[in-house]
Design a protein around this motif. Structure first.
Motif, PDB file in Angstrom:
ATOM      1  N   THR A 542       0.850  -1.188   0.000  1.00  0.00           N
ATOM      2  CA  THR A 542       0.000   0.000   0.000  1.00  0.00           C
ATOM      3  C   THR A 542       0.885   1.237   0.000  1.00  0.00           C
ATOM      4  OG1 THR A 542      -0.119  -0.059   2.409  1.00  0.00           O
ATOM      5  CG2 THR A 542      -1.888  -1.145   1.201  1.00  0.00           C
ATOM      6  N   ALA A 543       0.416   2.269  -0.683  1.00  0.00           N
ATOM      7  CA  ALA A 543       1.180   3.507  -0.742  1.00  0.00           C
ATOM      8  C   ALA A 543       1.323   4.095   0.659  1.00  0.00           C
ATOM      9  CB  ALA A 543       0.488   4.503  -1.657  1.00  0.00           C
ATOM     10  N   PRO A 544       2.466   4.690   0.972  1.00  0.00           N
ATOM     11  CA  PRO A 544       2.638   5.304   2.294  1.00  0.00           C
ATOM     12  C   PRO A 544       1.684   6.487   2.450  1.00  0.00           C
ATOM     13  CG  PRO A 544       4.476   5.858   0.841  1.00  0.00           C
ATOM     14  CD  PRO A 544       3.661   4.829   0.128  1.00  0.00           C
ATOM     15  N   PRO A 545       1.328   6.837   3.683  1.00  0.00           N
ATOM     16  CA  PRO A 545       0.396   7.951   3.894  1.00  0.00           C
ATOM     17  C   PRO A 545       1.021   9.290   3.501  1.00  0.00           C
ATOM     18  CG  PRO A 545       1.312   7.203   5.980  1.00  0.00           C
ATOM     19  CD  PRO A 545       1.753   6.218   4.948  1.00  0.00           C
ATOM     20  N   SER A 546       0.156  10.247   3.222  1.00  0.00           N
ATOM     21  CA  SER A 546       0.640  11.599   2.954  1.00  0.00           C
ATOM     22  C   SER A 546       1.250  12.192   4.215  1.00  0.00           C
ATOM     23  CB  SER A 546      -0.511  12.491   2.476  1.00  0.00           C
ATOM     24  OG  SER A 546      -1.025  12.010   1.252  1.00  0.00           O
ATOM     25  N   GLY A 547       2.212  13.086   3.994  1.00  0.00           N
ATOM     26  CA  GLY A 547       2.891  13.693   5.122  1.00  0.00           C
ATOM     27  C   GLY A 547       4.201  12.994   5.411  1.00  0.00           C
ATOM     28  N   THR A 548       4.702  13.126   6.620  1.00  0.00           N
ATOM     29  CA  THR A 548       5.983  12.557   7.020  1.00  0.00           C
ATOM     30  C   THR A 548       5.760  11.382   7.961  1.00  0.00           C
ATOM     31  OG1 THR A 548       7.112  14.682   6.768  1.00  0.00           O
ATOM     32  CG2 THR A 548       8.183  13.034   8.153  1.00  0.00           C
ATOM     33  N   SER A 549       6.370  10.242   7.609  1.00  0.00           N
ATOM     34  CA  SER A 549       6.219   9.016   8.403  1.00  0.00           C
ATOM     35  C   SER A 549       7.579   8.519   8.862  1.00  0.00           C
ATOM     36  CB  SER A 549       5.559   7.913   7.569  1.00  0.00           C
ATOM     37  OG  SER A 549       4.291   8.301   7.098  1.00  0.00           O
ATOM     38  N   ALA A 550       7.591   7.902  10.031  1.00  0.00           N
ATOM     39  CA  ALA A 550       8.814   7.280  10.535  1.00  0.00           C
ATOM     40  C   ALA A 550       9.034   5.956   9.816  1.00  0.00           C
ATOM     41  CB  ALA A 550       8.719   7.055  12.036  1.00  0.00           C
ATOM     42  N   LEU A 551      10.182   5.803   9.173  1.00  0.00           N
ATOM     43  CA  LEU A 551      10.453   4.565   8.441  1.00  0.00           C
ATOM     44  C   LEU A 551      10.531   3.367   9.376  1.00  0.00           C
ATOM     45  CD1 LEU A 551      12.987   5.842   5.777  1.00  0.00           C
ATOM     46  CD2 LEU A 551      10.764   4.800   5.337  1.00  0.00           C
ATOM     47  N   GLY A 552      10.855   3.586  10.634  1.00  0.00           N
ATOM     48  CA  GLY A 552      10.852   2.483  11.589  1.00  0.00           C
ATOM     49  C   GLY A 552       9.479   1.916  11.849  1.00  0.00           C
ATOM     50  N   ARG A 608       5.674   6.149  -6.192  1.00  0.00           N
ATOM     51  CA  ARG A 608       5.915   7.363  -6.979  1.00  0.00           C
ATOM     52  C   ARG A 608       5.221   8.587  -6.376  1.00  0.00           C
ATOM     53  NH1 ARG A 608       8.422   4.991 -11.218  1.00  0.00           N
ATOM     54  NH2 ARG A 608       7.542   3.092 -12.121  1.00  0.00           N
ATOM     55  N   THR A 609       4.969   8.541  -5.065  1.00  0.00           N
ATOM     56  CA  THR A 609       4.250   9.642  -4.412  1.00  0.00           C
ATOM     57  C   THR A 609       5.106  10.380  -3.384  1.00  0.00           C
ATOM     58  OG1 THR A 609       3.389   8.224  -2.643  1.00  0.00           O
ATOM     59  CG2 THR A 609       2.074   8.387  -4.662  1.00  0.00           C
ATOM     60  N   CYS A 610       6.365   9.989  -3.217  1.00  0.00           N
ATOM     61  CA  CYS A 610       7.184  10.540  -2.136  1.00  0.00           C
ATOM     62  C   CYS A 610       8.276  11.449  -2.685  1.00  0.00           C
ATOM     63  CB  CYS A 610       7.794   9.411  -1.309  1.00  0.00           C
ATOM     64  SG  CYS A 610       6.527   8.319  -0.584  1.00  0.00           S
ATOM     65  N   GLU A 611       8.790  12.309  -1.819  1.00  0.00           N
ATOM     66  CA  GLU A 611       9.761  13.309  -2.251  1.00  0.00           C
ATOM     67  C   GLU A 611      11.088  13.246  -1.517  1.00  0.00           C
ATOM     68  OE1 GLU A 611       6.656  14.814  -0.872  1.00  0.00           O
ATOM     69  OE2 GLU A 611       5.745  14.205  -2.776  1.00  0.00           O
ATOM     70  N   GLN A 612      11.100  12.856  -0.244  1.00  0.00           N
ATOM     71  CA  GLN A 612      12.325  13.046   0.519  1.00  0.00           C
ATOM     72  C   GLN A 612      12.488  11.983   1.604  1.00  0.00           C
ATOM     73  OE1 GLN A 612      12.622  16.579   3.061  1.00  0.00           O
ATOM     74  NE2 GLN A 612      14.679  16.972   2.253  1.00  0.00           N
ATOM     75  N   VAL A 613      13.755  11.557   1.789  1.00  0.00           N
ATOM     76  CA  VAL A 613      14.158  10.733   2.928  1.00  0.00           C
ATOM     77  C   VAL A 613      15.148  11.554   3.755  1.00  0.00           C
ATOM     78  CG1 VAL A 613      15.491   8.725   3.667  1.00  0.00           C
ATOM     79  CG2 VAL A 613      13.815   8.491   1.836  1.00  0.00           C
ATOM     80  N   VAL A 659      13.895  11.702  -3.434  1.00  0.00           N
ATOM     81  CA  VAL A 659      13.438  10.431  -4.009  1.00  0.00           C
ATOM     82  C   VAL A 659      12.183  10.644  -4.862  1.00  0.00           C
ATOM     83  CG1 VAL A 659      14.474   9.063  -2.167  1.00  0.00           C
ATOM     84  CG2 VAL A 659      12.110   9.886  -1.914  1.00  0.00           C
ATOM     85  N   THR A 660      12.006  11.839  -5.373  1.00  0.00           N
ATOM     86  CA  THR A 660      10.807  12.175  -6.138  1.00  0.00           C
ATOM     87  C   THR A 660      10.611  11.197  -7.301  1.00  0.00           C
ATOM     88  OG1 THR A 660      11.091  14.512  -5.602  1.00  0.00           O
ATOM     89  CG2 THR A 660       9.664  13.967  -7.472  1.00  0.00           C
ATOM     90  N   GLY A 661       9.406  10.642  -7.394  1.00  0.00           N
ATOM     91  CA  GLY A 661       9.041   9.768  -8.498  1.00  0.00           C
ATOM     92  C   GLY A 661       9.485   8.335  -8.366  1.00  0.00           C
ATOM     93  N   ALA A 662      10.122   7.961  -7.281  1.00  0.00           N
ATOM     94  CA  ALA A 662      10.631   6.595  -7.129  1.00  0.00           C
ATOM     95  C   ALA A 662       9.499   5.626  -6.793  1.00  0.00           C
ATOM     96  CB  ALA A 662      11.695   6.540  -6.056  1.00  0.00           C
ATOM     97  N   GLN A 663       9.561   4.469  -7.422  1.00  0.00           N
ATOM     98  CA  GLN A 663       8.657   3.374  -7.055  1.00  0.00           C
ATOM     99  C   GLN A 663       9.124   2.728  -5.753  1.00  0.00           C
ATOM    100  OE1 GLN A 663       5.555   2.244  -8.084  1.00  0.00           O
ATOM    101  NE2 GLN A 663       6.089   0.905  -9.800  1.00  0.00           N
ATOM    102  N   VAL A 664      10.440   2.555  -5.614  1.00  0.00           N
ATOM    103  CA  VAL A 664      11.032   1.907  -4.439  1.00  0.00           C
ATOM    104  C   VAL A 664      12.138   2.796  -3.886  1.00  0.00           C
ATOM    105  CG1 VAL A 664      12.326  -0.096  -3.601  1.00  0.00           C
ATOM    106  CG2 VAL A 664      10.508  -0.410  -5.297  1.00  0.00           C
ATOM    107  N   VAL A 665      12.135   2.973  -2.580  1.00  0.00           N
ATOM    108  CA  VAL A 665      13.214   3.664  -1.876  1.00  0.00           C
ATOM    109  C   VAL A 665      14.005   2.612  -1.106  1.00  0.00           C
ATOM    110  CG1 VAL A 665      13.763   5.254  -0.003  1.00  0.00           C
ATOM    111  CG2 VAL A 665      12.041   5.875  -1.710  1.00  0.00           C
ATOM    112  N   ARG A 666      15.313   2.632  -1.302  1.00  0.00           N
ATOM    113  CA  ARG A 666      16.164   1.616  -0.687  1.00  0.00           C
ATOM    114  C   ARG A 666      17.189   2.279   0.224  1.00  0.00           C
ATOM    115  NH1 ARG A 666      17.813  -0.964  -5.105  1.00  0.00           N
ATOM    116  NH2 ARG A 666      16.118  -2.479  -4.848  1.00  0.00           N
ATOM    117  N   LEU A 667      17.263   1.808   1.474  1.00  0.00           N
ATOM    118  CA  LEU A 667      18.283   2.256   2.421  1.00  0.00           C
ATOM    119  C   LEU A 667      19.369   1.195   2.480  1.00  0.00           C
ATOM    120  CD1 LEU A 667      16.104   3.600   5.392  1.00  0.00           C
ATOM    121  CD2 LEU A 667      16.715   4.725   3.241  1.00  0.00           C
ATOM    122  N   VAL A 668      20.600   1.592   2.178  1.00  0.00           N
ATOM    123  CA  VAL A 668      21.720   0.654   2.078  1.00  0.00           C
ATOM    124  C   VAL A 668      22.800   1.055   3.069  1.00  0.00           C
ATOM    125  CG1 VAL A 668      23.576  -0.188   0.573  1.00  0.00           C
ATOM    126  CG2 VAL A 668      21.258   0.119  -0.337  1.00  0.00           C
TER     127      VAL A 668
END
Length: 690
Positions: A542-552, A608-613, A659-668
């Motif tokens: 499911t797409a992440p919610p609008s606004g800022t979410s804790a990745l944890g 593809r709905t997120c902008e920043q990590v 991360v604008t337009g990304a389908q997947v965000v990866r933390l490495v």
């Protein structure tokens, strides 16, 4: 480096490496892409600022002209009661009964804990009578009666690396070497614990001289952990030397050691081998796909192949991996070349090994957590210009011809291993074909996704009666509908059949990964029917919610970690889930975030709905003296932010990525280029804004 299941203190203090606590150191198918495709990418690390040292002169004793193959008990038993004379004899029996001897395995090696904790009144080593009631010579005689060889272990220090600390050979080299020779030992693994600060070259040279003085040919394995760059000086001393710390039975550990060993190809050759440690195949900490990668890459690197699992309880799949003669032939090729990196862009590795017959062994290795198309060319891997080439898939044991492009859709953490040669009889083989989807499949529960794929003929002859199918996961009530042609009477060489599909996941589908089946059948000009399949994974998310979410707090698509699981809102801790501590970097505590251990990768669905990590990153304070980590953020296949190498002494570093337009965000989190020892890494206050 010695790995033990518990911690200890003192000179041989344990520290987290890979998936266990350790002592300070030792113990898809052939496919095609359009002919215009070429390999690209980067080598695993920048070229050194100064030219590498020339290898030292090599021994001329005829020993280990190909990498040693055999068994060592440490990875499966450590010092447990299972390690005894009965086990060792049983392993020798299995070598014969299961065909491992015929496949090339020869050495049955004892590791630590075979001796009593004190020498006798004459300063001699004493085999533990509980483990070896008939002594080591009786065991050697039994092993020799099977046409095999026996190996033994000690340390170039006052004690060995186990908690008990059995007698080491420092100061007793000539006496111990003569005992080994008198017992009929054929191989010595010489560790590095409790060395009292004596110069490494001096210690290992003394044992070399002591072994020579016995007059018995004994393969000499220098287990110095790579601390003093033994590849630059040890080829005049022994037949193999450790280039790394200890391996553990985890994906992160295995990949880290592979990356450390790959740049050292120039130092390997007949009678002198780089050793990235023993095999973990079959011990249960990795998947069968990952174990095939382990075995493939060790073979391409011309590494010693020392089985580290208890063969008495090994599965049929484990035996199949360990006895794959096509792959073993790559490792044992008499030319003795170690494979070199052709490309490694975005975790899509191509490694090529020159073979004595002029062919190339080519590993297409997928480091990432999702299926990837990996491509290269015959020219790029070092083959001469030719009308066409024959490529043998060494895991599927099939042959196909190609006009020059080598490619596969490789599963996550998988490796396609090919042996490729210019062959005048190429037309007798069917054309190779690429089969794969253009991109990953992401579906929300109860929704549909449009996907497209390609069947491409790489060969010079036509593929006839081509049929492509896509099916959903068994028993899950998914729907797959073709949106265009899925058949073609003929696909000429260099041409392709495009397919389009609508894939629907039922309402209520749980988030996670699902295996789809993409399959193609076609006939060669000679009428041979070929069936191929490509790994396809659909992610229900499911797409992440609008606004800022804790990745944890957000669900992830996949997570791979070098030691234990990725932890939510705590540090990595140790190997068990939920055993972390508060995320703490430079005395700053973070209530939210991710605790990982290099090498680590965590994927989040961004739709593809997120902008920043954003995050505050660094090495966790629970590792107070060690650890080097690089933090990276990827937007699909693009690296969009990186910290460079951080150590435990560094304060938290702010990291921000677009991360604008990304389908997947990866933390490495990577190991900083020096192995995964103590690389506990914190993504403090990690947030995703959408």
């Amino acid at each position: 480096m010695r790995r033990l299941p518990i911690r200890s203190s003192g000179i041989a203090r344990r520290r987290a490496v890979g998936a266990v606590a350790v002592a300070v150191l030792c113990t898809g198918g052939v496919v095609a892409v359009p002919a215009s495709a070429t390999a690209s990418g980067t080598t695993p690390r920048p070229a050194p600022a100064t030219a590498p040292a020339e290898p030292s002169p090599t021994l001329d004793d005829g020993l280990a002209l190909t990498p040693p193959m055999g068994f060592n008990n440490w990875n499966s038993t450590h010092c447990s009661a299972d390690f005894d004379e009965t086990m060792v004899k049983g392993i020798a029996d299995l070598f014969v009964d299961k065909g491992l001897k015929d496949a090339g395995y020869r050495y049955v090696n004892l590791d630590d804990c075979w001796a009593l904790s004190a020498r006798d009144a004459n300063g001699k080593l004493v085999p533990d009578p509980a483990r070896f009631p008939n002594g080591i010579k009786a065991v050697a005689d039994y092993v020799h009666s099977k046409g095999l060889k026996l190996g033994i272990y000690t340390s170039a220090g006052t004690k060995t690396c186990s908690d008990v600390g059995f007698p080491g050979a420092l100061g007793h080299e000539y006496s111990d070497a003569q005992q080994f020779a008198d017992w009929g030992v054929d191989y010595l693994k010489y560790d590095n614990c409790n060395n009292q600060g004596v110069d490494a070259k001096q210690r290992y040279t003394t044992m070399r001289d002591a072994l020579r003085a016995t007059g018995r040919p004994i393969v000499y394995s220098i287990c110095e952990w790579g601390q003093n760059k033994p590849w630059e000086w040890a080829s005049g001393l022994g037949q193999l030397w450790r280039t790394t710390g200890d391996i553990s039975d985890s994906w992160g550990s295995m990949v880290s050691l592979m990356k450390q060993n790959l740049p050292l190809a120039q130092y390997a050759g007949p009678g002198h081998w780089n050793d990235p440690d023993m095999l973990e195949v079959g011990n249960g900490g990795m998947t069968d796909t990952e174990y095939r990668t382990h075995f493939s890459m060790w073979s391409v690197m011309a590494s010693p192949l020392l089985i580290g699992t208890d063969l008495r309880t090994a599965s049929d799949t484990t035996y199949d991996i360990l006895s794959n003669r096509d792959v073993i032939a790559v490792d044992q090729d008499p030319l003795g070349k170690q494979g070199t990196v052709v490309s490694s862009d975005g975790g899509r590795w191509v490694v090529s090994k020159e073979m004595k017959d002029g062919s190339r062994a080519v590993a297409l290795f997928n480091e990432t957590g999702s299926a990837q198309r990996i491509a290269t060319t015959a020219k790029a891997v070092g083959l001469p210009s030719a009308p066409a080439y024959v490529a043998r898939d060494l895991w599927r044991h099939t042959n196909a011809h190609t006009a020059g492009t080598l490619a596969a859709t490789v599963p996550a953490h998988g490796t396609v291993l090919l042996r490729v040669a210019a062959d005048a009889k190429w037309a007798a083989y069917p054309p190779a074909a690429e089969l794969g989807l253009d991109e990953g499949v992401f579906i929300e529960p109860g929704a549909s996704a449009k996907v497209s794929g390609t069947f491409a003929n790489l060969g010079r002859t036509p593929a006839r009666d081509v049929t492509v199918s896509l099916s959903g996961p068994a028993g899950k009530n998914w729907k797959v509908k073709a949106d265009g042609p899925t058949k073609a009477p003929v696909v000429q060489g260099g041409r392709s059949l495009r397919t389009r599909w609508t894939v629907s996941a039922p309402a209520g589908s749980a988030t996670g990964s699902y295996d789809l089946t993409l399959r193609a059948t076609y006939r060669s000009p000679q009428g041979t029917k070929i069936t191929s399949a490509a790994p396809v994974t659909a992610a229900v998310a499911t797409a992440p919610p609008s606004g800022t979410s804790a990745l944890g707090d957000l669900p992830w698509l996949s997570a791979a970690n070098g030691y234990g699981p990725v932890e939510r809102n705590t540090s990595n801790g140790e190997s068990a889930a939920g055993d972390g501590n508060p995320l703490t970097v430079g005395d700053v505590v973070y209530a939210k975030g991710l605790g990982v251990h290099a090498a680590s990768s965590v994927d989040f669905y961004a739709a593809r709905t997120c902008e920043q990590v954003t995050a505050q990153v660094g090495v966790d304070d629970e590792k107070d003296t060690k650890g080097t980590v690089t933090f990276e953020v990827w937007a699909d296949d693009r690296k969009v932010a990186s910290t460079g190498v951080l150590t435990n002494s560094d304060a938290p570093q702010a990291l921000s990525a677009d991360v604008t337009g990304a389908q997947v965000v990866r933390l490495v989190a990577t190991d900083g280029g020096d192995g995964v020892d103590s690389d506990h890494a914190d993504w403090g206050d990690a947030q995703l804004t959408c």
